[in-house]
Design a protein around this motif. Structure first.
Motif, short mmCIF file in Angstrom:
data_model
loop_
_atom_site.label_atom_id
_atom_site.label_comp_id
_atom_site.label_asym_id
_atom_site.label_seq_id
_atom_site.Cartn_x
_atom_site.Cartn_y
_atom_site.Cartn_z
N GLU A 38 -9.87 -20.67 -105.56
CA GLU A 38 -9.68 -21.28 -106.87
C GLU A 38 -9.42 -20.21 -107.92
N THR A 39 -8.77 -20.64 -108.98
CA THR A 39 -8.51 -19.76 -110.12
C THR A 39 -8.29 -20.63 -111.33
N VAL A 40 -7.93 -20.03 -112.45
CA VAL A 40 -7.72 -20.75 -113.69
C VAL A 40 -6.34 -20.37 -114.21
N VAL A 41 -5.55 -21.39 -114.54
CA VAL A 41 -4.16 -21.19 -114.96
C VAL A 41 -4.04 -21.39 -116.47
N ALA A 42 -3.56 -20.38 -117.17
CA ALA A 42 -3.31 -20.50 -118.60
C ALA A 42 -2.12 -21.42 -118.83
N LEU A 43 -2.20 -22.26 -119.85
CA LEU A 43 -1.14 -23.22 -120.16
C LEU A 43 -0.34 -22.79 -121.38
N PRO A 44 0.94 -23.07 -121.41
CA PRO A 44 1.75 -22.77 -122.60
C PRO A 44 1.16 -23.46 -123.82
N GLY A 45 1.07 -22.74 -124.91
CA GLY A 45 0.54 -23.33 -126.13
C GLY A 45 -0.97 -23.26 -126.26
N GLY A 46 -1.65 -22.70 -125.24
CA GLY A 46 -3.09 -22.54 -125.30
C GLY A 46 -3.83 -23.40 -124.31
N GLY A 47 -5.06 -23.01 -124.05
CA GLY A 47 -5.87 -23.74 -123.08
C GLY A 47 -5.56 -23.33 -121.66
N ALA A 48 -6.29 -23.89 -120.72
CA ALA A 48 -6.13 -23.54 -119.32
C ALA A 48 -6.68 -24.67 -118.46
N ARG A 49 -6.37 -24.63 -117.17
CA ARG A 49 -6.91 -25.60 -116.22
C ARG A 49 -7.38 -24.86 -114.97
N ARG A 50 -8.56 -25.25 -114.51
CA ARG A 50 -9.04 -24.74 -113.23
C ARG A 50 -8.30 -25.46 -112.10
N ILE A 51 -7.91 -24.69 -111.08
CA ILE A 51 -7.31 -25.30 -109.91
C ILE A 51 -8.03 -24.81 -108.66
N VAL A 52 -8.07 -25.67 -107.66
CA VAL A 52 -8.63 -25.33 -106.35
C VAL A 52 -7.55 -25.61 -105.31
N LEU A 53 -7.27 -24.63 -104.49
CA LEU A 53 -6.31 -24.78 -103.39
C LEU A 53 -7.10 -24.81 -102.10
N ARG A 54 -6.83 -25.83 -101.27
CA ARG A 54 -7.58 -26.01 -100.03
C ARG A 54 -6.63 -26.09 -98.84
N GLU A 55 -7.11 -25.58 -97.72
CA GLU A 55 -6.38 -25.74 -96.46
C GLU A 55 -6.59 -27.16 -95.96
N ASP A 56 -5.50 -27.86 -95.73
CA ASP A 56 -5.58 -29.25 -95.25
C ASP A 56 -4.25 -29.60 -94.61
N ASP A 57 -4.08 -29.17 -93.35
CA ASP A 57 -2.79 -29.35 -92.68
C ASP A 57 -1.67 -28.81 -93.56
N GLY A 58 -1.89 -27.60 -94.07
CA GLY A 58 -0.98 -26.97 -95.02
C GLY A 58 -1.78 -26.54 -96.23
N ALA A 59 -1.51 -27.12 -97.38
CA ALA A 59 -2.23 -26.77 -98.59
C ALA A 59 -2.29 -27.95 -99.54
N VAL A 60 -3.42 -28.10 -100.18
CA VAL A 60 -3.63 -29.16 -101.17
C VAL A 60 -4.09 -28.53 -102.48
N LEU A 61 -3.53 -28.99 -103.57
CA LEU A 61 -3.92 -28.57 -104.91
C LEU A 61 -4.82 -29.62 -105.53
N GLU A 62 -5.96 -29.19 -106.08
CA GLU A 62 -6.85 -30.08 -106.80
C GLU A 62 -7.17 -29.47 -108.15
N SER A 63 -7.28 -30.34 -109.17
CA SER A 63 -7.69 -29.90 -110.51
C SER A 63 -8.54 -31.00 -111.12
N PRO A 64 -9.68 -30.64 -111.71
CA PRO A 64 -10.58 -31.67 -112.26
C PRO A 64 -9.91 -32.52 -113.34
N GLY A 65 -10.09 -33.82 -113.25
CA GLY A 65 -9.59 -34.71 -114.28
C GLY A 65 -8.12 -35.05 -114.15
N ALA A 66 -7.66 -35.88 -115.06
CA ALA A 66 -6.25 -36.29 -115.10
C ALA A 66 -5.42 -35.26 -115.87
#
Length: 295
Positions: A38-66
């Motif tokens: 997992e890491t945290v991605v800075a967003l254009p214009g400010g702020g950031a989102r945490r992301i988690v990448l998991r092994e699942d028959d390849g790779a899956v991206l998860e991020s809390p919330g909508a």
């Protein structure tokens, strides 16, 4: 948010996560078995989102919330860059299959290097690896993240943007980050990127050969041959061996019982692999770590 990422057939999630020390360098964290990172991605214009990448028959991206569609696209692109999914390593695998010493790299689907969400993050982190211990690199990087990173909704911080670091005075790099002699180089590098004088993001899609790209990269403040050669490996365009004290020591220990050898000796051993020599050398010496990811 949960997104399944399309992955190539020659991709190994765990061997990419464990391909080098980025998985243990802020804001990255990874599971003990490298099945998630997992890491945290800075967003254009400010702020950031945490992301988690998991092994699942390849790779899956998860991020809390909508997330809105624009943010979703940013996070997917960042995830693909982190896992080097768009880096073509087919030619590298063709080369190592012809050498029994390195054939394992292809058969285990090794060859991709974990990267930051942005090339800017990679170049700054590589500058912070020069002439110091790994422990000190971790301290400097953690200080950058904690002090200057963008904050996600859950309070996690990203690696700082070039725009934020461009406002940091050289003196602050020395006193807060403890970057020492790197401080003026970091200040100049961040200003150059923030002002648009150089654009590391463009390297990912630059169609030029490695030699031409390298000439531009080494012009950047604080970037010498070692940093440039590692960046080119990240981009799938290796040029040079990127030798440093750790590589030299690892090679000497593995093949010469710890006896010091010349750079020419190392280069001669891997010369049959041509432009892929440096990448093969890295995975050869890092093999214990990547094997652990599969055990």
């Amino acid at each position: 948010m949960r997104v399944r990422l399309e992955t190539p057939s020659d991709f190994s999630f765990r061997r990419t996560v464990n391909s080098h020390g980025w998985c243990d360098l802020a804001p990255f964290t990874s599971s003990a078995d490298a099945s998630s990172v997992e890491t945290v991605v800075a967003l254009p214009g400010g702020g950031a989102r945490r992301i988690v990448l998991r092994e699942d028959d390849g790779a899956v991206l998860e991020s809390p919330g909508a997330v809105d569609p624009a943010t979703r696209r940013i996070l997917v692109a960042a995830s693909r860059r982190i896992l080097a999914l768009d880096v073509d390593i087919a030619s590298f695998h063709d080369a190592v299959r012809r050498d029994p010493r390195y054939r394992w790299i292809a058969t285990t689907r090794s060859g991709r290097l974990l990267r930051g969400p942005s090339a800017f993050e990679d170049v700054v982190k590589l500058v912070l690896t020069t002439n110091c211990s790994w422990a000190f690199t971790k301290k400097m990087t953690a200080a950058l993240v904690e002090r200057y990173g963008e904050s996600s909704p859950d309070g996690a911080r990203s690696f700082p943007t070039a725009e934020r670091l461009a406002r940091v005075h050289e003196r602050e790099f020395r006193t807060v980050v403890r970057a020492g002699y790197r401080s003026p180089y970091l200040a100049a590098l961040c200003r150059a990127v923030a002002n648009g004088d150089t654009d590391p993001a463009s390297w990912d899609t630059d169609s030029r050969e490695a030699v031409a790209l390298r000439k531009d990269i080494v012009k950047l403040p604080g970037v010498g041959p070692y940093v440039a050669e590692n960046l080119l490996k990240f981009l799938g365009k290796p040029d040079g061996l990127a030798l440093d004290s750790a590589i030299r020591a690892g090679y000497s220990e593995r093949y010469h019982g710890g006896r010091k050898v010349t750079d020419r000796t190392i280069a001669r051993r891997v010369a049959p692999l041509g432009r892929w020599a440096g990448l093969a050398l890295w995975f050869d010496l890092w093999r214990a770590w990547t094997d652990d990811a599969e055990s």
